[in-house]
Design a protein around this motif. Structure first.
Motif, short mmCIF file in Angstrom:
data_model
loop_
_atom_site.label_atom_id
_atom_site.label_comp_id
_atom_site.label_asym_id
_atom_site.label_seq_id
_atom_site.Cartn_x
_atom_site.Cartn_y
_atom_site.Cartn_z
N MET A 245 0.83 -1.20 0.00
CA MET A 245 0.00 0.00 0.00
C MET A 245 0.86 1.25 0.00
N PHE A 246 1.91 1.25 0.84
CA PHE A 246 2.78 2.42 0.93
C PHE A 246 3.49 2.68 -0.40
N LEU A 247 4.09 1.66 -0.98
CA LEU A 247 4.88 1.84 -2.19
C LEU A 247 4.02 2.31 -3.36
N THR A 248 2.75 1.93 -3.37
CA THR A 248 1.88 2.34 -4.47
C THR A 248 1.33 3.75 -4.28
N ARG A 249 1.76 4.46 -3.23
CA ARG A 249 1.39 5.87 -3.07
C ARG A 249 2.29 6.77 -3.91
#
Length: 338
Positions: A245-249
């Protein structure tokens, strides 16, 4: 008649006492050299009132004086005279390319170990970096220094620092205060690093404006982070879905650094940590760099290195099934029960 304007100039990277001189002798000299301005010192900033062209000229010359001090380490009456009459450009001082940030009170932040230097080098090549290793190896500190430098050089518009609040359920509920006050203890290491590198007044202003944001990982969901330098700290305490989730921000013109220590997993089950798995999945992807710090990079108190080595030996003995390892495990179990 030229209209007067007020301007506040932050003094960054130098102790104001050095810049103003003993009993403010250099500050008084600056005032004499700019009689058309009203100049008031307020700690790590100067309040300047006067015609805009004159205040801008003063700001440029002060910047040159600070640059001179940062490179040569001293100021004199002659240097102040040169700076505020003829002017001193930043090109007049030799550039130390190893310095990442000139912090508060003369603090100079630079990459001090091989892997810290490797992280800085990879930053020039990769938009996403993983930095993993033991406590005290400077992973987070170096990452935040890179972020502050990028903000000062206007490579990004904001800095976003985040980390998981592992105990965000029951235990946090017993802490006093609102949500921010409950979460601040988890984010304090990030505040500490920023306080070393950005003057307090300016950091407060940045945080009020949203230029610097510090938030728990859960607050990242649904966001798109454009033109931002984003650091995920303590990533060993994220699950694989959380780190995904974080990396896809990641938005346009963004730089991401993920830091963590896989020997300090605080999740109920160590196998739930998504950091190692994410690195396995993403290893070899173009544009993603990975730096694995080790005991040689530890730059805290010398005892920290010895502590890490001792625990590593204990873990190795336990994995080998030796008596010492089992004994240590028994002691740990008894302690936890107590």
């Amino acid at each position: 008649m030229t209209e007067s304007v007020g301007r506040e100039i932050a003094v960054e990277g130098v102790d104001p006492r050095e810049l103003y001189g003993a009993q403010n002798v250099y500050l008084e000299q600056m005032k004499e050299l700019h009689p058309g301005l009203k100049i008031v010192a307020r700690g790590s900033s100067l309040k300047v009132l006067g015609p805009k062209t004159e205040t801008d000229r003063f700001a440029r010359r002060l910047e040159g004086l600070v640059a001179y001090y940062l490179k040569y380490g001293h100021i004199s009456h002659e240097v102040v005279t040169q700076a505020f009459s003829a002017g001193i450009s930043q090109e007049d001082a030799p550039v130390d390319k190893e310095v990442l940030v000139y912090g508060n009170n003369g603090t100079v932040v630079r990459a001090r170990t091989v892997n810290q230097q490797r992280l800085v080098q990879l930053y020039e090549e990769c938009d996403l970096l993983f930095a993993v290793g033991p406590a005290g190896s400077g992973k987070t500190y170096t990452a935040i220094a890179l972020a502050v430098r990028a903000l000062r050089e206007r490579q990004v518009r904001r800095i976003v620092l985040t980390r998981p609040a592992v105990e965000a359920g029951e235990k946090l509920g017993f802490l006093p205060g609102d949500m921010k006050e409950k979460l601040d203890p988890y984010l304090q290491p990030l505040y500490d690093a920023l306080n070393d590198m950005i003057p307090p007044a300016k950091l407060t202003k940045y945080m009020e404006e949203g230029t610097v944001q510090i938030a728990p990982l859960a607050y990242m969901r649904g966001r798109t982070l454009d033109n931002a330098f984003v650091i995920l700290d303590e990533a060993q305490n994220t699950t694989l879905p959380q780190i995904k989730m974080f990396l896809t921000r990641m938005g346009r013109s963004a730089r991401f650094i993920v830091t963590g220590d896989v020997t300090q997993i605080d999740l109920p089950h160590r196998g739930d940590s998504g950091l190692v798995r994410a690195m396995e999945i993403l290893r070899g992807v173009k544009g993603i760099g990975m730096v694995e710090f080790d005991r040689r990079d530890i730059v805290r108190h010398p005892l920290v290195k010895q502590i890490v080595e001792a625990f590593d030996r204990g873990d190795a003995a336990e994995r080998a099934g030796t008596g010492n390892g089992k004994e240590n495990r028994n002691i740990t179990d008894k302690t936890e029960k107590l």
